[in-house]
Design a protein around this motif. Structure first.
Motif, PDB file in Angstrom:
ATOM      1  N   THR A   1     -19.067  48.751  90.757  1.00  0.00           N
ATOM      2  CA  THR A   1     -19.321  47.304  90.180  1.00  0.00           C
ATOM      3  C   THR A   1     -18.539  46.223  91.150  1.00  0.00           C
ATOM      4  O   THR A   1     -19.051  45.245  91.503  1.00  0.00           O
TER       5      THR A   1
ATOM      6  N   ASP B   1     -22.135  40.443  96.743  1.00  0.00           N
ATOM      7  CA  ASP B   1     -22.829  39.234  96.420  1.00  0.00           C
ATOM      8  C   ASP B   1     -22.149  38.086  96.457  1.00  0.00           C
ATOM      9  O   ASP B   1     -22.878  37.047  96.732  1.00  0.00           O
TER      10      ASP B   1
ATOM     11  N   ASN C   1     -25.184  50.968  96.854  1.00  0.00           N
ATOM     12  CA  ASN C   1     -26.343  51.303  95.949  1.00  0.00           C
ATOM     13  C   ASN C   1     -26.697  52.707  96.231  1.00  0.00           C
ATOM     14  O   ASN C   1     -27.193  53.292  95.290  1.00  0.00           O
TER      15      ASN C   1
ATOM     16  N   ARG D   1     -38.631  37.825  84.848  1.00  0.00           N
ATOM     17  CA  ARG D   1     -37.196  37.486  85.249  1.00  0.00           C
ATOM     18  C   ARG D   1     -37.075  36.194  85.364  1.00  0.00           C
ATOM     19  O   ARG D   1     -37.684  35.158  85.649  1.00  0.00           O
TER      20      ARG D   1
ATOM     21  N   LEU E   1     -25.460  46.336  79.351  1.00  0.00           N
ATOM     22  CA  LEU E   1     -25.692  46.458  80.723  1.00  0.00           C
ATOM     23  C   LEU E   1     -24.807  47.447  81.357  1.00  0.00           C
ATOM     24  O   LEU E   1     -23.736  47.517  81.295  1.00  0.00           O
TER      25      LEU E   1
ATOM     26  N   LYS F   1     -23.335  49.749  84.209  1.00  0.00           N
ATOM     27  CA  LYS F   1     -22.616  49.686  85.521  1.00  0.00           C
ATOM     28  C   LYS F   1     -23.279  50.779  86.336  1.00  0.00           C
ATOM     29  O   LYS F   1     -23.480  51.803  85.902  1.00  0.00           O
TER      30      LYS F   1
ATOM     31  N   PHE G   1     -23.539  46.898  88.305  1.00  0.00           N
ATOM     32  CA  PHE G   1     -24.357  45.912  88.080  1.00  0.00           C
ATOM     33  C   PHE G   1     -23.985  44.874  89.150  1.00  0.00           C
ATOM     34  O   PHE G   1     -22.746  44.809  89.621  1.00  0.00           O
ATOM     35  N   SER G   2     -25.275  44.123  89.689  1.00  0.00           N
ATOM     36  CA  SER G   2     -24.972  43.123  90.808  1.00  0.00           C
ATOM     37  C   SER G   2     -24.737  41.647  89.805  1.00  0.00           C
ATOM     38  O   SER G   2     -24.755  41.510  88.680  1.00  0.00           O
TER      39      SER G   2
ATOM     40  N   GLN H   1     -26.246  38.995  89.968  1.00  0.00           N
ATOM     41  CA  GLN H   1     -27.555  38.720  89.820  1.00  0.00           C
ATOM     42  C   GLN H   1     -27.797  39.128  88.338  1.00  0.00           C
ATOM     43  O   GLN H   1     -28.288  38.700  87.519  1.00  0.00           O
ATOM     44  N   GLN H   2     -27.723  40.572  88.159  1.00  0.00           N
ATOM     45  CA  GLN H   2     -27.858  41.249  87.218  1.00  0.00           C
ATOM     46  C   GLN H   2     -26.861  40.770  85.823  1.00  0.00           C
ATOM     47  O   GLN H   2     -27.566  40.592  84.728  1.00  0.00           O
TER      48      GLN H   2
ATOM     49  N   GLU I   1     -28.385  37.421  84.729  1.00  0.00           N
ATOM     50  CA  GLU I   1     -29.562  37.698  83.924  1.00  0.00           C
ATOM     51  C   GLU I   1     -29.165  38.077  82.732  1.00  0.00           C
ATOM     52  O   GLU I   1     -29.699  37.496  81.371  1.00  0.00           O
ATOM     53  N   ALA I   2     -28.210  39.085  82.699  1.00  0.00           N
ATOM     54  CA  ALA I   2     -27.852  39.713  81.122  1.00  0.00           C
ATOM     55  C   ALA I   2     -27.189  38.554  80.481  1.00  0.00           C
ATOM     56  O   ALA I   2     -27.495  38.479  79.057  1.00  0.00           O
TER      57      ALA I   2
END
Length: 767
Positions: free
Chosen positions: A401, A408, A432, A629, A735, A737, A739-740, A742-743, A746-747
């Motif tokens: 993470t 990012d 990833n 999204r 959420l 792990k 996660f990015s 962006q994720q 979004e969450a």
């Protein structure tokens, strides 16, 4: 004189079963409120005088049980916590897990006080969300009672005619039976009441160690004793004692002491054999031959012929020493040629007054006991390895993470074409890939977070077809066949793709010179499953996928081990041993079944069965729309971020701040509660689940007391399914792990959306 001891195996007393099967006093049937429907009706259905029945739900709560269950287990407790010892609880737990997974589980012999029970566990109910537990007493042979009957009957009379006196002595030293010859010498009359008398008081020993009957005094002839315990593991158990006159030397033959003893030993279900001074077998009963693995074969010449080469010398030496020395006995651990992997106890004792027979041997068939021990050990090992895998994945996910998040954040300051942009992208791509390894660990331990969808297997095969062609190379031909009328299944498409890829890679490695890999989907009806008569596959409708190769095949001794974790036949460095165990974990967690069929040089087939999904009519009529999204990830509001890992906390704080949020951080639950008291109301609480001193769910319960409408977003490196019981709280999001950035954005926006669509503003304290 030393007593010859150390023989036999224990038998279950029927008196214990009779006690357990006594009519149960009227007791209330345990029915959870709102769970069991009509208690009186359910009680009438499951009531039985011989079978204890209990029903538990998905949460392990007792729904109902009959009266006999309450009598046997001292009340109404939910299995597996029934007071049957740690091993018993572990075996019941494994059976329950098998039933949830496969539809049925079983425990062959469960010890409950003096009773042995067999346990059947079946998944049942309209939604298959209950387990039915049935406990039955195991009918077993009462060796003590049978020995008492034999001594009082013709067998005892024949022993007496051969000059052998026999008595059955209980663990308390008192006589519970004997033949007429013993009663005559010990009490003066053949019909004397000897039961209940203290055995030792009937004998006396002089200064030379010679044993005589007390009533005969010094004028009586000295005696030789041969003691056969019925349970070598219980010195206080029942014992069969043979007494012979020291000067009696009957010849081996018809009517001799040895022939009558052979008759008696042949009737007993324990394994006994006789050998002469040179170590030759003179006699073995059927139980001994069966335990030694020579049943139905030509009998061996020497006892050492029964064991592996390494144990031959010690067996031969022990037999010769006991045959020529003073009467004594002992046990030695040996490995039989018929079962070299399971050590057994061979009991040997010197015998006198039996003609040519000078050694008595006893062997217990403990194959079933050894099998059960191996099953318990394997289940315990798998559970421990699964917990280890989940812990490793959790720590690794925290690290990933931080790596992915910082990548990012750096990409936000670089554009394509910058000198560092491609390097950062490469780091992110490798991270990833590492994240997929953690998912593989969780899949193997059946702890990964699944995102199931209703889908068709041919669609999953089509999605992965081009990838498979690249993986297999030019020398392997890929063939796909689809059947008709395939039912839809409910599974995670990404995980099913991983299953197909893993099986294809294994098939490729089994065909180094090239070959054909065939993927075939077909429907399996309820009737076809019933005709299979499988003990594992529950009756129902399935959609099957068969993956067949034309490779080298799998040896028969390796086939049962292929789904075990870290088992591999590949060279060091060319396989982790997690491929097929991952496949097995994904399939079982998806509610399916997988079987392997193989012959050497004939190829291998893996058959995957997934149950057909029974969708509601409304659900099938209105397909779910794909979730859109959000195009805009910027937001506003104050977020309380609680995370004990500094590297994860730092990257999450920076990510949320860059997306417009005001972020207040806390390192644990106690500090978070202080922040809730000191600051203005927060718009969102983001918290890790597993933390020291106070975990996330406990923190949320305290926070909800003051702010009942506070939105919650949990994040964790553990799988959501593994944590679902501990986070059984309404209105929370999850959420996983790693996660990015962006994720995470979004969450956070999704968690705030219902709140911002309402009145807006901060969370309001409770009145």
């Amino acid at each position: 004189m030393a007593l010859a001891a150390g023989f036999g195996a224990g038998a279950l007393a029927l008196a214990g079963i009779a006690l357990a099967l006594r009519p149960a006093a009227a007791a209330p049937v345990a029915v959870a409120a709102g769970r069991g429907g009509d208690p009186a009706l359910m009680n009438a259905v499951i009531e039985s005088d011989t079978i204890a029945v209990a029903v538990t739900d998905r949460d392990g709560m007792l729904v109902c049980a009959n009266d006999l269950f309450g009598a046997w287990f001292d009340g109404y407790r939910a299995p597996p916590g029934l007071g049957v010892g740690d091993i018993g609880v572990a075996r019941l737990t494994a059976a329950g897990r098998d039933a949830w997974r496969d539809g049925r589980g079983r425990v062959e012999r469960l010890n409950r006080d003096a009773v042995q029970l067999s346990v059947d566990v079946v998944r049942a109910g309209i939604g298959e969300d209950h387990l039915v537990w049935r406990f039955r007493p195991v009918a077993s042979f009462d060796l003590v009672k049978e020995a008492r009957r034999l001594l009082a009957g013709d067998a005892g009379e024949r022993l007496g005619e051969a000059g052998i006196m026999a008595a059955l002595v209980g663990g308390d030293g008192r006589i519970s039976g004997g033949n007429r010859a013993f009663a005559l010498r010990a009490a003066g009359r053949p019909d004397a009441a000897i039961e209940g008398r203290d055995f030792v008081t009937l004998l006396s020993a002089d200064k030379n160690g010679l044993i005589r009957f007390e009533r005969e005094g010094a004028t009586g002839g000295p005696l030789r004793l041969l003691q056969v315990p019925f349970d070598a593991n219980d010195p206080a158990g029942a014992t069969l004692v043979f007494l012979l006159d020291d000067d009696a030397t009957p010849r081996l033959g018809e009517g001799s002491a040895s022939s009558h003893l052979e008759t008696l030993l042949g009737m007993l279900p324990l394994g006994f054999a006789l050998a002469d001074r040179d170590g030759h077998f003179l006699f073995m009963n059927e139980a001994f031959a069966r335990a030694a693995g020579v049943d139905g074969q030509a009998p061996p010449v020497f006892p050492s012929d029964l064991v592996v080469r390494e144990d031959k010398g010690v067996v031969a030496d022990t037999v010769r020493r006991f045959a020529s020395g003073p009467p004594m006995s002992g046990d030695i651990a040996v490995r039989l040629r018929a079962r070299p992997d399971d050590p057994v106890a061979l009991s040997i004792a010197g015998a006198r007054g039996l003609g040519d027979a000078t050694v008595l041997l006893s062997l217990k068939d403990n194959a079933e006991e050894s099998r059960l021990k191996r099953q318990v050990a394997q289940a315990t090992k798998m559970q421990a390895v699964g917990q280890l895998a989940g812990g490793v994945a959790h720590d690794f996910n925290n690290i990933l993470t931080a790596i992915i998040g910082h990548c990012d954040l750096m990409l936000m300051r670089h554009t394509p074409g910058d000198s560092d942009y491609d390097d950062i992208q490469q780091i992110r791509a490798n991270s990833n890939r590492a994240a997929s390894l953690t998912r593989q660990l969780l899949a193997f331990s059946r702890q990964q977070t699944l995102r199931p969808q209703v889908l068709q297997l041919p669609d999953v095969v089509s999605e992965v077809f081009n990838l498979l062609k690249r993986l297999l190379g030019e020398t392997i031909t890929l063939t796909v066949k689809h059947g008709r009328n395939l039912g839809s299944v409910r599974a995670d498409p990404g995980q099913l793709e991983q299953v197909i890829v893993n099986l294809a890679v294994n098939a490729r490695d089994a065909m180094p010179a090239g070959g054909t890999l065939t993927l075939q989907t077909y429907a399996v009806s309820n009737a076809e499953v019933r005709r299979m008569n499988s003990d594992i596959l529950p009756v129902g409708d399935y959609t099957a996928l068969r993956v067949t190769d034309t490779g080298t095949g799998i040896p028969a001794d390796v086939l049962p081990k292929i789904f075990e974790p870290f088992f591999t036949t590949k060279e060091v460095g060319k396989g982790t041993g997690l491929g097929l165990s991952t496949v097995y974990g994904i399939v079982k967690q998806s509610g399916g079944f997988i079987f392997a069929e193989s012959e050497l040089d004939q190829g291998t087939s893996f058959v995957l069965y997934l149950p057909v999904h029974k969708a509601d009519a409304q659900a099938s009529a209105a397909p779910a729309m794909p979730k859109e999204r959000p195009s805009e990830l910027w937001g506003s509001g104050t977020i309380l971020l609680v995370e004990d890992e500094a590297m994860v906390r730092a990257v999450a704080e920076r990510a949320l701040t860059r997306h417009g949020y005001k972020v207040v951080t806390a390192t644990n639950g106690e500090e978070a509660l202080e922040q809730l008291e000191a600051h203005e109301p927060f718009d969102l609480l983001i918290s890790d689940v597993v933390m020291p001193t106070m975990d996330g769910p406990t923190l949320v319960r305290h926070a909800r007391e003051k702010y009942p409408e506070l939105p919650i977003l949990f994040m964790s490196g553990y799988a959501e399914e593994q944590l679902r019981k501990s986070i059984d709280i309404a209105r929370v999001a999850f959420l996983p792990k790693p996660f990015s950035v962006q994720q995470l954005a979004e969450a956070a926006r999704a968690a705030l959306a219902p709140k911002q669509a309402g009145e807006g503003g901060g969370a309001t304290p409770a009145d």
